[in-house]
Design an enzyme around this catalytic site. Structure first.
Site, PDB file in Angstrom:
ATOM      1  N   LYS A 196      -3.904   4.756  13.484  1.00  0.00           N
ATOM      2  CA  LYS A 196      -3.380   3.491  12.945  1.00  0.00           C
ATOM      3  C   LYS A 196      -2.261   2.905  13.789  1.00  0.00           C
ATOM      4  O   LYS A 196      -1.449   3.633  14.356  1.00  0.00           O
ATOM      5  CB  LYS A 196      -2.851   3.741  11.535  1.00  0.00           C
ATOM      6  CG  LYS A 196      -3.953   3.959  10.534  1.00  0.00           C
ATOM      7  CD  LYS A 196      -3.465   3.468   9.206  1.00  0.00           C
ATOM      8  CE  LYS A 196      -4.474   3.647   8.125  1.00  0.00           C
ATOM      9  NZ  LYS A 196      -3.887   3.470   6.815  1.00  0.00           N
ATOM     10  N   LYS A 247     -10.343  -0.932  14.694  1.00  0.00           N
ATOM     11  CA  LYS A 247     -10.432  -0.853  13.231  1.00  0.00           C
ATOM     12  C   LYS A 247     -10.013  -2.223  12.702  1.00  0.00           C
ATOM     13  O   LYS A 247      -8.837  -2.577  12.710  1.00  0.00           O
ATOM     14  CB  LYS A 247      -9.507   0.247  12.707  1.00  0.00           C
ATOM     15  CG  LYS A 247      -9.560   0.448  11.211  1.00  0.00           C
ATOM     16  CD  LYS A 247      -8.815   1.727  10.856  1.00  0.00           C
ATOM     17  CE  LYS A 247      -8.702   1.993   9.383  1.00  0.00           C
ATOM     18  NZ  LYS A 247      -8.324   0.878   8.541  1.00  0.00           N
ATOM     19  N   CYS A 279      18.059 -35.033   0.813  1.00  0.00           N
ATOM     20  CA  CYS A 279      18.430 -36.446   0.621  1.00  0.00           C
ATOM     21  C   CYS A 279      19.151 -36.708  -0.695  1.00  0.00           C
ATOM     22  O   CYS A 279      19.585 -37.834  -0.949  1.00  0.00           O
ATOM     23  CB  CYS A 279      17.195 -37.330   0.727  1.00  0.00           C
ATOM     24  SG  CYS A 279      16.028 -37.060  -0.618  1.00  0.00           S
ATOM     25  N   LYS A 321     -14.936   8.132  16.812  1.00  0.00           N
ATOM     26  CA  LYS A 321     -16.096   8.788  16.183  1.00  0.00           C
ATOM     27  C   LYS A 321     -16.807   9.674  17.185  1.00  0.00           C
ATOM     28  O   LYS A 321     -16.999   9.255  18.334  1.00  0.00           O
ATOM     29  CB  LYS A 321     -17.103   7.739  15.706  1.00  0.00           C
ATOM     30  CG  LYS A 321     -16.571   6.774  14.698  1.00  0.00           C
ATOM     31  CD  LYS A 321     -17.595   5.687  14.413  1.00  0.00           C
ATOM     32  CE  LYS A 321     -17.001   4.686  13.426  1.00  0.00           C
ATOM     33  NZ  LYS A 321     -17.862   3.524  13.247  1.00  0.00           N
ATOM     34  N   CYS A 365      10.523 -33.217  -4.189  1.00  0.00           N
ATOM     35  CA  CYS A 365      11.377 -34.372  -3.912  1.00  0.00           C
ATOM     36  C   CYS A 365      10.449 -35.577  -3.823  1.00  0.00           C
ATOM     37  O   CYS A 365       9.579 -35.637  -2.961  1.00  0.00           O
ATOM     38  CB  CYS A 365      12.129 -34.181  -2.600  1.00  0.00           C
ATOM     39  SG  CYS A 365      12.922 -35.695  -2.044  1.00  0.00           S
ATOM     40  N   ALA A 368       3.891   1.686  -1.221  1.00  0.00           N
ATOM     41  CA  ALA A 368       4.499   1.937  -2.529  1.00  0.00           C
ATOM     42  C   ALA A 368       3.453   2.504  -3.489  1.00  0.00           C
ATOM     43  O   ALA A 368       3.729   3.417  -4.275  1.00  0.00           O
ATOM     44  CB  ALA A 368       5.095   0.656  -3.088  1.00  0.00           C
ATOM     45  N   TYR A 369       2.218   1.977  -3.393  1.00  0.00           N
ATOM     46  CA  TYR A 369       1.129   2.468  -4.230  1.00  0.00           C
ATOM     47  C   TYR A 369       0.832   3.937  -3.898  1.00  0.00           C
ATOM     48  O   TYR A 369       0.701   4.780  -4.787  1.00  0.00           O
ATOM     49  CB  TYR A 369      -0.104   1.589  -4.012  1.00  0.00           C
ATOM     50  CG  TYR A 369      -1.313   2.052  -4.801  1.00  0.00           C
ATOM     51  CD1 TYR A 369      -2.241   2.905  -4.226  1.00  0.00           C
ATOM     52  CD2 TYR A 369      -1.504   1.663  -6.118  1.00  0.00           C
ATOM     53  CE1 TYR A 369      -3.333   3.359  -4.938  1.00  0.00           C
ATOM     54  CE2 TYR A 369      -2.588   2.108  -6.841  1.00  0.00           C
ATOM     55  CZ  TYR A 369      -3.511   2.956  -6.245  1.00  0.00           C
ATOM     56  OH  TYR A 369      -4.581   3.403  -6.963  1.00  0.00           O
ATOM     57  N   CYS A 371      13.131 -39.286   2.887  1.00  0.00           N
ATOM     58  CA  CYS A 371      13.795 -37.985   2.860  1.00  0.00           C
ATOM     59  C   CYS A 371      13.692 -37.368   4.261  1.00  0.00           C
ATOM     60  O   CYS A 371      12.591 -37.120   4.750  1.00  0.00           O
ATOM     61  CB  CYS A 371      13.123 -37.082   1.824  1.00  0.00           C
ATOM     62  SG  CYS A 371      13.740 -35.393   1.866  1.00  0.00           S
ATOM     63  N   SER A 373     -14.462   6.961   3.468  1.00  0.00           N
ATOM     64  CA  SER A 373     -13.326   6.390   4.199  1.00  0.00           C
ATOM     65  C   SER A 373     -12.819   7.442   5.172  1.00  0.00           C
ATOM     66  O   SER A 373     -13.260   8.590   5.121  1.00  0.00           O
ATOM     67  CB  SER A 373     -12.241   5.948   3.241  1.00  0.00           C
ATOM     68  OG  SER A 373     -11.733   7.075   2.583  1.00  0.00           O
ATOM     69  N   LEU A 374     -11.918   7.051   6.043  1.00  0.00           N
ATOM     70  CA  LEU A 374     -11.520   7.938   7.130  1.00  0.00           C
ATOM     71  C   LEU A 374     -10.143   8.538   6.916  1.00  0.00           C
ATOM     72  O   LEU A 374      -9.257   7.897   6.358  1.00  0.00           O
ATOM     73  CB  LEU A 374     -11.499   7.164   8.444  1.00  0.00           C
ATOM     74  CG  LEU A 374     -12.830   6.575   8.900  1.00  0.00           C
ATOM     75  CD1 LEU A 374     -12.652   5.880  10.233  1.00  0.00           C
ATOM     76  CD2 LEU A 374     -13.874   7.671   9.008  1.00  0.00           C
ATOM     77  N   ASP A 413      -9.246  -5.243  10.236  1.00  0.00           N
ATOM     78  CA  ASP A 413      -8.637  -5.379   8.917  1.00  0.00           C
ATOM     79  C   ASP A 413      -9.484  -6.335   8.097  1.00  0.00           C
ATOM     80  O   ASP A 413      -9.241  -7.528   8.053  1.00  0.00           O
ATOM     81  CB  ASP A 413      -7.218  -5.935   9.095  1.00  0.00           C
ATOM     82  CG  ASP A 413      -6.438  -5.900   7.805  1.00  0.00           C
ATOM     83  OD1 ASP A 413      -6.784  -5.110   6.916  1.00  0.00           O
ATOM     84  OD2 ASP A 413      -5.475  -6.671   7.690  1.00  0.00           O
ATOM     85  N   ARG A 441     -17.862  -2.058  -0.716  1.00  0.00           N
ATOM     86  CA  ARG A 441     -17.702  -0.612  -0.699  1.00  0.00           C
ATOM     87  C   ARG A 441     -17.404  -0.082  -2.105  1.00  0.00           C
ATOM     88  O   ARG A 441     -17.870   0.985  -2.486  1.00  0.00           O
ATOM     89  CB  ARG A 441     -16.571  -0.219   0.260  1.00  0.00           C
ATOM     90  CG  ARG A 441     -16.342   1.254   0.276  1.00  0.00           C
ATOM     91  CD  ARG A 441     -15.448   1.710   1.414  1.00  0.00           C
ATOM     92  NE  ARG A 441     -15.204   3.125   1.247  1.00  0.00           N
ATOM     93  CZ  ARG A 441     -14.251   3.653   0.508  1.00  0.00           C
ATOM     94  NH1 ARG A 441     -13.401   2.854  -0.111  1.00  0.00           N
ATOM     95  NH2 ARG A 441     -14.120   4.943   0.374  1.00  0.00           N
ATOM     96  N   CYS A 483      17.535 -32.945  -4.397  1.00  0.00           N
ATOM     97  CA  CYS A 483      16.988 -32.580  -3.091  1.00  0.00           C
ATOM     98  C   CYS A 483      18.108 -32.154  -2.131  1.00  0.00           C
ATOM     99  O   CYS A 483      19.063 -32.907  -1.927  1.00  0.00           O
ATOM    100  CB  CYS A 483      16.226 -33.763  -2.498  1.00  0.00           C
ATOM    101  SG  CYS A 483      15.637 -33.431  -0.832  1.00  0.00           S
ATOM    102  N   TYR A 500     -21.149  -1.305  12.255  1.00  0.00           N
ATOM    103  CA  TYR A 500     -20.745  -0.111  12.987  1.00  0.00           C
ATOM    104  C   TYR A 500     -21.297   1.208  12.456  1.00  0.00           C
ATOM    105  O   TYR A 500     -20.938   2.266  12.965  1.00  0.00           O
ATOM    106  CB  TYR A 500     -19.218  -0.014  13.069  1.00  0.00           C
ATOM    107  CG  TYR A 500     -18.516  -0.144  11.727  1.00  0.00           C
ATOM    108  CD1 TYR A 500     -18.547   0.884  10.787  1.00  0.00           C
ATOM    109  CD2 TYR A 500     -17.815  -1.299  11.406  1.00  0.00           C
ATOM    110  CE1 TYR A 500     -17.911   0.767   9.574  1.00  0.00           C
ATOM    111  CE2 TYR A 500     -17.172  -1.432  10.185  1.00  0.00           C
ATOM    112  CZ  TYR A 500     -17.225  -0.397   9.276  1.00  0.00           C
ATOM    113  OH  TYR A 500     -16.601  -0.516   8.072  1.00  0.00           O
ATOM    114  N   ASP A 555       0.833  -1.201   0.000  1.00  0.00           N
ATOM    115  CA  ASP A 555       0.000   0.000   0.000  1.00  0.00           C
ATOM    116  C   ASP A 555       0.871   1.256   0.000  1.00  0.00           C
ATOM    117  O   ASP A 555       0.559   2.236  -0.670  1.00  0.00           O
ATOM    118  CB  ASP A 555      -0.899   0.038   1.228  1.00  0.00           C
ATOM    119  CG  ASP A 555      -1.913  -1.089   1.197  1.00  0.00           C
ATOM    120  OD1 ASP A 555      -2.679  -1.208   2.152  1.00  0.00           O
ATOM    121  OD2 ASP A 555      -1.913  -1.844   0.201  1.00  0.00           O
ATOM    122  N   GLU A 576     -13.689   2.332  18.511  1.00  0.00           N
ATOM    123  CA  GLU A 576     -13.919   0.997  17.947  1.00  0.00           C
ATOM    124  C   GLU A 576     -12.636   0.439  17.331  1.00  0.00           C
ATOM    125  O   GLU A 576     -11.920   1.173  16.644  1.00  0.00           O
ATOM    126  CB  GLU A 576     -15.014   1.094  16.862  1.00  0.00           C
ATOM    127  CG  GLU A 576     -16.313   1.639  17.422  1.00  0.00           C
ATOM    128  CD  GLU A 576     -17.312   2.089  16.350  1.00  0.00           C
ATOM    129  OE1 GLU A 576     -17.110   1.754  15.170  1.00  0.00           O
ATOM    130  OE2 GLU A 576     -18.278   2.788  16.711  1.00  0.00           O
TER     131      GLU A 576
END
Ligand code: IVH
Length: 679
Positions: A319, A121, A415, A295, A428, A37-38, A434, A84-85, A123, A142, A412, A233, A35, A119
């Site tokens: 967060k 949060k 072994c 809230k 293997c 990097a985005y 093994c 969103s918050l 995930d 959503r 392997c 909620y 997230d 509350e």
């Protein structure tokens, strides 16, 4: 090239990248970058567009929220936008939010007092549930906040979601739309991931992805097989309430699940104290929490404060530090797992992630390594969620003296047997001799989800195998307390205790034993279904693929794998030897709230039903343990034919499949103690 066209190129490139990652995240549920990097890509694009407003186009990712829906789902508008918050991980930002809010409230009403609902949060995945006259008519993701995907059939399989609201405590309004969070409890997340890894598949990076991946399935039976749940909620449509606490109370009265860990506070110190408490409890909670939502209690003040372009002014998300850290790949080593699959493991510079020191991460398979281009010497972002093995999410910076690309070994590493391919996996084939596979199998056998043999961790098992005290699986039961005492880390008492724990595992419960054997495709949930369906180990072992396929949650491929496991000559030998030491208990079939009363049956619904819709009927019988299908075959137990049934009815008659009218179907349920009207 001119400077102006450089900017155009950079902007176009950023948009391309963002579109790609949007698609991976929102449509495929398979993000390639974190997230953070985005967010960085988006921030860079926003900044460039702010400096060059003439280059903003309507299709720029900055000009829309969210992503395209899956092609298989219809979309629907929310009754009210799902916002969103605003959020931050910094104490000073929380204090600033509190100050800002108090000033704004004082401007509106000098005598008003500010208090907060607090509350966890969760995930998970935000969903809108719409009830008309108390009946669940629609569930919508959503999406972009304005409209989302209609996932009613999937959501109906979630037991925590009432299909009909309770009206005994409080009258039910004609229209109610609530917002809640669908999530997978951590233990279920771990089970799902263990099962995926057991199948050589890539596990979910975090519970949110797991929940989203499970809900957005065109095959609702897959959703049903994942123990998803939810907490509600917020209200998107319905009666007026004075405060958030009052609203939450009403939701609970209607039978909607409300998080018991919610709290209230009168000031910012109370908010911060609750946050600290959650930070401490985070690792012991049943669900993954990524922060605390604060809230304003007073709902009338909320309306008057309103929203900014993106967020409500009356709420804030505080967060937690993410369970992600940056570390360096010291080396990449192949490791042989329980089923013989060779998995590359990144050995990392040890790093503390959310209170746990991580020094290894799973790189899954060669394709994944190549796609992310991870090499020795690279700096990488590592993510840990729940108890699951940490994963390398992406390369943050390539190393200066970067190693060559990783190549899978040909033999392997444990072994020396030549490795073979099984589908996309390198394996293997030497399953029984093994040492690496024996160590992994025995460790799994004694693990918490398995026979829970305390003291039989990987370290101990490794010593038993390496010192050749256990050369074949069943020899675990021939080890003496004296031999155990010789192992590193053991003394007389601890050796005696471990020996007693091994002895105590001789009469295991059937579901645990089935799980502990490490049968391909059999995780905790499937093991429980098998135990419930067959009752005794011998019956599971003797089951034909057709018998197995009749069990809820088992498809043709799985049935073949399980059957194959029990009939592989080496396995037969090892199991026979093991059963001279171990006697699994028979399973008593428990029947509560209808669960499992239709186990082993398969239904097809056709025509128009009167009491319920076809998807509702399907969800109902699935919940009771039956399987459903869109077409009639010899395996169909019942065809339920409503008004205007057509070709399916003819087919059922040809094949001699039992046909029920809707009334007969309801009667069949009643016979099994289920009231179709309330179930
Ligand atoms: S309130 C306007 N409450 O966190 C109301 N959100 O951006 C906005 N979440 O996408 C949401 N638990 O998916 C709220 N108790 C809770 C929540 C919660 C989890 C998620 C939700 C939202 C994100 C906040």
């Amino acid at each position: 090239m001119s400077q102006a066209s450089d900017v155009v190129n950079v902007i176009n490139d950023l948009r391309e990248q963002i579109h790609h990652h949007n698609y991976r995240y929102h449509v495929l549920d398979a993000p390639e970058i974190s997230d953070e990097a985005y967010d960085e890509l988006m921030a860079t694009l926003r900044e460039l567009e702010a400096r060059h407003p003439e280059l903003v186009t309507p299709d720029s990712p900055t000009q829309r929220v969210g992503g395209a829906p899956l092609t298989g789902f219809e979309t629907a508008r929310h009754l009210r936008p799902m916002l969103s918050l605003d959020s931050s991980a910094k104490e000073e930002d929380v204090r600033a939010f509190d100050q800002r809010l108090r000033r704004a409230v004082a401007n509106l009403d000098e005598s008003a007092t500010v208090s907060y609902s607090l509350e966890p949060k969760i995930d998970g995945l935000s969903v809108e549930l719409v009830y008309e006259d108390g009946l669940l008519v629609r569930a919508v993701t959503r999406g972009n906040g304005i409209e989302g995907e209609v996932i009613t059939a999937n959501v109906r399989t979630i037991r925590a979601v009432p299909l009909r609201l309770l009206s005994s405590v409080r009258p039910v309004p004609s229209l109610l739309a609530v917002r809640g969070e669908i999530y997978l409890p951590i233990h279920a997340f771990d089970d799902v991931n263990a099962e995926l890894m057991n199948q050589g598949k890539q596990p979910f990076a975090n519970p949110r992805n797991a929940a989203a991946g499970s809900v957005r399935q065109l095959d609702t039976s897959l959703t049903a097989s994942r123990p998803l749940t939810l907490y509600c909620y917020d209200l998107l449509a319905g009666p007026t309430f004075r405060t958030q606490s009052e609203l939450l109370g009403a939701l609970a009265d209607w039978g909607l699940p409300v998080n018991p860990d919610n709290a209230t506070a009168d000031d910012v110190e109370g908010v911060l104290a609750y946050f600290e408490k959650m930070v401490e409890e985070r690792d012991h909670m049943a669900y993954e929490v990524d922060g605390v939502v604060v809230k304003l209690q007073d709902l009338d003040l909320r309306d008057r404060l309103g929203n900014t372009a993106h967020h409500p002014r009356w709420a804030y998300a505080v967060k937690f530090q993410p369970r992600k850290e940056v570390s360096e790949v010291l080396s990449i080593v192949p490791s042989v797992g329980r089923t013989g699959v060779v998995t590359p493991i990144a050995m990392l510079r040890p790093v503390n992630i959310g209170g746990v020191t991580v020094s290894r991460a799973n790189l899954h398979n060669i394709d994944d390594i190549e796609r992310k281009d991870i090499r020795e010497g690279d700096t990488v972002r590592v993510e840990r969620a729940g108890d699951v093995i940490p994963q390398v999410v992406e390369v943050v910076e390539t190393g200066a003296d970067r190693g060559a690309p990783f190549a899978m070994p040909t033999h392997c590493p444990s072994c020396g047997t030549e490795l073979t391919r099984r589908g996309p996996y390198t394996v293997c084939p030497n399953s029984f001799d093994c040492p690496a596979q024996l160590i992994a199998r025995l460790t799994h056998y004694g693990s918490r989800g398995g026979l829970d043999i305390e003291g039989l961790g990987e370290r101990t098992v490794t010593q038993l195998v390496e010192r050749e005290l256990v050369k074949r699986f069943p020899e675990l039961y021939e080890v003496t307390p004296q031999q155990l005492e010789e192992l590193d880390g053991f003394a007389e008492r601890s050796a005696q205790k471990l020996w007693e724990a091994i002895e105590a595992s001789r009469t295991p419960e059937l579901p645990r034993f089935l799980f502990a054997l490490g049968i391909p495709e059999v995780g905790g949930a499937v093991a429980r279904s098998l135990a419930r369906a067959f009752g005794a180990f011998d019956a599971v072992r003797a089951a034909t693929p057709e018998d197995l396929e009749r069990v809820n949650g088992i498809g043709a491929v799985m049935a073949e794998e399980i059957h194959g496991f029990f009939h592989e000559p080496h396995n037969v030998e090892v199991l026979d030897a093991l059963l001279r030491h171990v006697t699994p208990k028979a399973e008593t079939v428990e029947e509560s709230n209808g669960e499992g009363v239709l186990e082993g049956l398969s239904f097809v619904f056709t025509g128009t039903l009167e009491r319920m819709t076809r998807p509702e009927a399907e969800a109902l019988v699935q919940r009771l343990g039956a399987r459903t299908s869109g077409s009639v075959s010899k395996k169909t137990s019942y065809l339920v034919a409503g008004e205007a049934a057509g070709s399916k009815l003819t087919k059922a008659e040809q094949l001699g499949v039992a046909v029920l009218t809707e009334d007969e179907f309801v009667a069949l349920l009643a016979e099994r103690g289920v009231d179709a009207g309330t179930a």
